[in-house]
Design a protein around this motif. Structure first.
Motif, PDB file in Angstrom:
ATOM      1  N   HIS A   1       0.295  -0.988   0.331  1.00 38.53           N
ATOM      2  CA  HIS A   1      -0.236  -0.197  -0.230  1.00 38.53           C
ATOM      3  C   HIS A   1       0.938   1.450   0.081  1.00 38.53           C
ATOM      4  CE1 HIS A   1      -0.267   1.265   4.231  1.00 38.53           C
ATOM      5  NE2 HIS A   1       0.229   0.504   4.485  1.00 38.53           N
TER       6      HIS A   1
ATOM      7  N   ASP B   1       5.956   2.012   6.777  1.00 35.12           N
ATOM      8  CA  ASP B   1       4.292   1.619   6.435  1.00 35.12           C
ATOM      9  C   ASP B   1       4.073   2.409   5.193  1.00 35.12           C
ATOM     10  OD1 ASP B   1       2.314   0.594   7.011  1.00 35.12           O
ATOM     11  OD2 ASP B   1       1.775   1.805   8.709  1.00 35.12           O
TER      12      ASP B   1
ATOM     13  N   GLU C   1      -5.348   2.060   2.922  1.00 34.57           N
ATOM     14  CA  GLU C   1      -5.095   0.878   3.872  1.00 34.57           C
ATOM     15  C   GLU C   1      -5.280   1.451   5.157  1.00 34.57           C
ATOM     16  OE1 GLU C   1      -2.710  -2.144   6.139  1.00 34.57           O
ATOM     17  OE2 GLU C   1      -2.475   0.494   5.515  1.00 34.57           O
ATOM     18  N   GLU C   2      -4.657   2.175   4.911  1.00 39.68           N
ATOM     19  CA  GLU C   2      -4.752   2.789   6.927  1.00 39.68           C
ATOM     20  C   GLU C   2      -6.172   3.505   7.414  1.00 39.68           C
ATOM     21  OE1 GLU C   2      -2.198   2.207   8.534  1.00 39.68           O
ATOM     22  OE2 GLU C   2      -0.499   2.432   7.402  1.00 39.68           O
TER      23      GLU C   2
ATOM     24  N   HIS D   1       6.716   2.256  13.574  1.00 36.47           N
ATOM     25  CA  HIS D   1       5.011   2.190  12.946  1.00 36.47           C
ATOM     26  C   HIS D   1       3.851   3.253  13.265  1.00 36.47           C
ATOM     27  CE1 HIS D   1       1.220  -0.298  13.250  1.00 36.47           C
ATOM     28  NE2 HIS D   1       1.154  -0.765  11.780  1.00 36.47           N
ATOM     29  N   HIS D   2       3.236   4.276  12.419  1.00 37.88           N
ATOM     30  CA  HIS D   2       2.424   4.552  12.516  1.00 37.88           C
ATOM     31  C   HIS D   2       3.429   5.355  13.470  1.00 37.88           C
ATOM     32  CE1 HIS D   2      -0.986   2.020  11.259  1.00 37.88           C
ATOM     33  NE2 HIS D   2      -0.375   2.351  10.875  1.00 37.88           N
TER      34      HIS D   2
HETATM   35 ZN   LIG Z   1       0.287   0.914   8.751  1.00 41.29          ZN
END
Ligand SMILES: [Zn+2]
Length: 209
Positions: free
Chosen positions: A5, A17, A51-52, A159-160
């Motif tokens: 993504h 990500d 995607e998120e 991540h994030h």
């Molecule tokens: Zn993510």
């Protein structure tokens, strides 16, 4: 099919990500083109949006192309897809693959991983992994897989978070991933039969996708 993504959280640039997964999949296509081989099956890449927000890009594609999980009326393309492979767990190299409950693929994947033992990849687990776009395919009974990746600092740091930036990518691991995915999708495209499938799931009318 292969994919990852393109969208990301706004705190960083989304390097792990999921620019990493998208870049790896684009590199897979470059490798296959550079080899100038023709395969028995078409190899297609999907770089998904949203995607998120809930896998909207891949869910929309699957619904328009293969089947709507709400009614499970199969479109003609449903019988043509052999498999979908996804990368979306950071920068770490591939350690193996999740079978997503599809035991019939175990020996096939074990054989395909054999040449990559010295690159650290060999595990085939019956386990599921969730949270990303292979689930859109799995949700309508199509073989959708994610690879097991070295976690590095994905869950603990990038991540994030505002640390999800270029400095946290490991170039050699990304190359290892592209090499293995290229081999997997090549084998899939050259195989006479499609990959074995799990039983079709029942329609889920309550799920709005
Ligand atoms: Zn993510």
């Amino acid at each position: 099919m292969i994919g990852g993504h393109l969208d990301s959280w706004q705190a960083g640039t989304g390097a792990t990500d999921n620019a990493s997964g998208s870049a790896v999949m684009m590199e897979v296509m470059r490798i296959l083109k550079a080899l100038n081989i023709s395969t028995k099956r078409t190899i297609r890449i999907g770089l998904w949006s949203a995607e998120e927000q809930g896998l909207w890009g891949s869910r929309g594609y699957v619904k328009k192309t293969f089947a709507d999980p709400a009614d499970m009326k199969l479109l003609p393309e449903h019988e043509k897809l052999s498999a979908y492979y996804n990368i979306d767990n950071g920068t770490g190299k591939i350690r193996g693959i999740y079978l997503q409950g599809n035991e019939a693929c175990r020996d096939i994947f074990k054989a395909w991983l054999t040449p990559f033992k010295d690159l650290g990849a060999g595990t085939v687990t019956i386990n599921n992994t969730g949270g990303t776009d292979h689930q859109s395919f799995d949700g309508v009974g199509l073989p959708g897989f994610q690879f097991i990746q070295d976690p590095i600092e994905y869950d603990t740091r990038t991540h994030h978070s505002n640390m999800d930036v270029y400095d946290h990518l490991i170039e050699d691991d990304l190359k290892q991933m592209a090499t293995i995915v290229a081999s997997f999708v090549y084998h899939t495209a050259q195989r006479d039969a499609k990959l074995p499938r799990k039983p079709l799931p029942a329609a889920r009318p309550a799920v709005r996708r």
